[in-house]
Design an enzyme around this catalytic site. Structure first.
Site, mmCIF file in Angstrom:
data_model
loop_
_atom_site.group_PDB
_atom_site.id
_atom_site.type_symbol
_atom_site.label_atom_id
_atom_site.label_comp_id
_atom_site.label_asym_id
_atom_site.label_seq_id
_atom_site.Cartn_x
_atom_site.Cartn_y
_atom_site.Cartn_z
ATOM 1 N N SER A 109 -9.755 2.103 2.807
ATOM 2 C CA SER A 109 -8.817 2.754 2.114
ATOM 3 C C SER A 109 -7.750 1.635 1.459
ATOM 4 O O SER A 109 -6.948 2.268 0.449
ATOM 5 C CB SER A 109 -7.985 3.757 2.931
ATOM 6 O OG SER A 109 -7.138 3.417 4.226
ATOM 7 N N LYS B 124 1.020 -0.870 -0.002
ATOM 8 C CA LYS B 124 -0.122 -0.133 -0.009
ATOM 9 C C LYS B 124 0.848 1.152 0.048
ATOM 10 O O LYS B 124 2.005 1.197 0.755
ATOM 11 C CB LYS B 124 -0.905 -0.043 1.313
ATOM 12 C CG LYS B 124 -1.901 1.130 1.190
ATOM 13 C CD LYS B 124 -2.792 0.596 2.622
ATOM 14 C CE LYS B 124 -3.890 2.050 2.780
ATOM 15 N NZ LYS B 124 -4.784 1.678 3.699
ATOM 16 N N SER C 111 -9.854 -0.293 7.370
ATOM 17 C CA SER C 111 -9.307 -0.185 5.879
ATOM 18 C C SER C 111 -8.685 -1.317 5.437
ATOM 19 O O SER C 111 -8.283 -1.179 4.104
ATOM 20 C CB SER C 111 -8.433 1.012 5.846
ATOM 21 O OG SER C 111 -9.128 2.152 5.960
#
Lengths: 94, 482
Positions: free
Chosen positions: B153, B80, B177
């Site tokens: 996210s 990420k 997330s």
């Protein structure tokens, strides 16, 4: 809790955010909705306990490990000169 | 040979260790898939072909010389884009950090030094969001339905693993997330206990809530990744001293006597009856396998959301104050340094709104004890969960109140927060939690969440592994990107 446009503008200044008039109005109504929702917490009662702002044991320790060297830091900066990061004038006239 | 993406991490490591497959071959396989699917999914911000292959070659060389290698050495991984990989842009999906290249590696990356990094993965800007639509680099599509969101996210991470273009991705979880996008994309997403995984090198959103964790195709794969990344780090002042057990040893197909609690209010109020029904059915199947299932009470849904809104945004306001154009990142124009600050902070609308709420919550003049009240509420919730865990060992509940919603669906800010309503309690209390697939609704995955007491990842691994041995919800790949 009623939020005013003056408060929104002052909060934006604290947060160092540029908001135009359209944004100010939109954020005011969004913030009002969220703050109204959060009002539910004002009905809760809490016992007076020590160390109850963390839900688990937390003992901060001194950080260890490698640090960046000056040249590495300066390489990241948008503008630097003679070993210093350069920014627009902070005090005084142009 | 069975297609590589169908193999578990354990099977892949066996092939690498037996030299029946090289890391270069494996890495090239996933890079090819990643590049092909990028046009459709937009799951990456930066694909790092050369860096990945260089790492793969290095590991192959070490292996050929008989060097001792970490278990995951040679296994490619996607990261990420808020976790620092040295020398690779770390954008946090924001214009502000579009050209920021970290001069150091996050601790988790140091612990995965032999794993080729396929690329930096798309996400909601600064990890704020539940849709991956707030990224400055475009939205990500859900591989199960390209007209729907992957969640957020860590939406890019979940999409990649679901589509099979990465065997594992590291995400971060502040209010859900990792787990929410895992549920939306039909994969397994694990949030460890707070403090288990070092946050050094993770760009902070809410420091008391953030944790890094794996998104994989199975609980067994999660165990291997957790083994690599967990452990005390003196470079993170919130890192727990808790010893790291052998996580894979908990992968037993046996839940006899395991006490599982179902929060009654959550099931009764779940807006999608097919989701609550699928999770209840899962509980019944686990009961059939020997677990003891009982109803418990978690009646504080509104308080959870309110506390999270105040805590997360206040901490974000503090953490994101550093993005002022001075030391790194985008610098806007300004005659004065104050003008420079405000012209540099070019956040997207979701981040701006959250920073405004957080700054307001921290303002003594306006909000008094807002943040403190949020933290004390979190403590009440945590204490209540501690009491629940005297009656049961694991809580089982839906991960999300809905399946993946459409990309063109506009959600007001409160509704967007509500997407995380079931995942937030684990963050407020610092507990471990995992989402595993448990069904489908109109072709879209449904996730169920398991939550355990702090540092009891063993219970989640045992229950999740048993569930995945009994069922096959975690196995299929979506046809949309075939």
């Amino acid at each position: 809790m009623q939020i005013t446009e003056v408060q929104v503008k002052k909060t934006a200044a604290l947060a160092k955010l540029n908001l135009d008039e359209v944004e100010i109005k939109m954020i005011k109504s969004q913030l009002q909705e969220l703050l109204d929702y959060a009002e539910i917490l004002s009905g809760l009662t809490f016992e007076n306990r020590e160390n109850d702002v963390a839900p688990f044991d937390f003992k901060p320790t001194e950080l260890q490990g490698p640090r960046l060297m000056q040249d590495e830091v300066l390489a990241l900066s948008p503008d630097s000169n003679q070993g210093m990061i350069r920014v627009p004038r902070v005090l005084g006239d142009d | 040979m069975t297609e590589l993406r169908n193999l578990s991490l354990s099977a892949l490591t066996n092939l690498l260790q037996a030299k029946e497959l090289s890391s270069r071959e494996l890495t090239q396989y996933y890079l090819d898939l990643s590049n092909q699917q990028q046009k459709v999914l937009n799951a990456y911000i930066t694909i790092t072909d050369d860096i990945a292959l260089a790492t793969a070659d290095r590991v192959d060389g070490l292996r050929s010389r008989g060097s001792d290698l970490a278990p995951l050495a040679g296994i490619p991984i996607a990261i990420k884009d808020n976790i620092s990989v040295q020398g690779v842009p770390n954008t946090c999906a924001s214009k502000i950090l579009a050209n920021y290249i970290p001069p150091f590696a996050a601790t988790v990356m140091e612990r995965l030094t032999g794993s080729p990094v396929l690329g930096k993965v798309n996400m909601d800007e600064f990890a704020m969001g539940t849709s991956n639509k707030t990224s400055a680099f475009g939205f990500v599509r859900n591989p199960w339905d390209l007209q729907r969101v992957p969640g957020g996210s860590s939406g890019g991470s979940a999409a990649l693993v679901a589509a099979g273009s990465a065997p594992v991705s590291l995400g971060s979880d502040t209010g859900g997330s990792i787990r929410q996008p895992a549920a939306f994309c039909g994969v397994t997403g694990f949030k460890p206990s707070y403090g288990r995984v070092s946050r050094r090198g993770l760009v902070a959103f809410a420091s008391s809530l953030d944790q890094i964790g794996p998104i994989t195709r199975s609980v067994a794969d999660c165990a291997l990744v957790l083994q690599a990344i967990c452990g005390h780090d003196s470079g993170d002042s919130t890192s727990a001293q808790e010893p790291v057990p052998d996580f894979s040893s908990f992968l037993q197909e046996d839940v006899t006597g395991l006490r599982i609690g179902l929060p009654r209010e959550i099931f009764e109020k779940c807006p999608d009856r097919r989701i609550s029904a699928a999770v209840e059915l899962a509980a019944l199947r686990l009961q059939g396998a020997g677990a003891k299932v009982t109803w418990v009470s978690m009646p504080y849904e509104r308080e959870v959301l309110a506390a999270y809104m105040l805590i997360a945004t206040a901490e974000a306001s503090s953490n994101l104050a550093r993005f002022d154009g001075v030391k790194y990142g985008y610098r806007g124009k300004g005659r004065t340094v104050e003008d420079m600050y405000t012209s540099s902070r070019v956040f997207g609308s979701t981040v701006r709104r959250r920073l405004m709420l957080g700054t307001f919550a921290l303002s003594t003049e306006y909000c008094g004890e807002c943040y403190d009240r949020g933290k004390r509420t979190a403590q009440l919730i945590s204490s209540h969960l501690d009491q629940l865990f005297q009656e049961v060992q694991v809580l089982l509940l839906p991960t999300t109140p809905s399946v993946a919603f459409r990309l063109d669906e506009e959600q007001d800010p409160l509704t967007a927060y509500y997407n995380d309503i079931y995942t937030i309690p684990a963050n407020l209390a610092g507990l471990p939690a995992v989402s595993v697939p448990c069904g489908e609704r109109d072709g879209l995955p449904i996730g169920m969440q398991l939550m355990a007491p702090r540092f009891r990842e063993d219970l989640l691994l045992r229950l999740g592994y048993t569930w995945q041995c009994m069922t096959g919800w975690h196995l299929p790949f979506p046809r949309e990107v075939e």
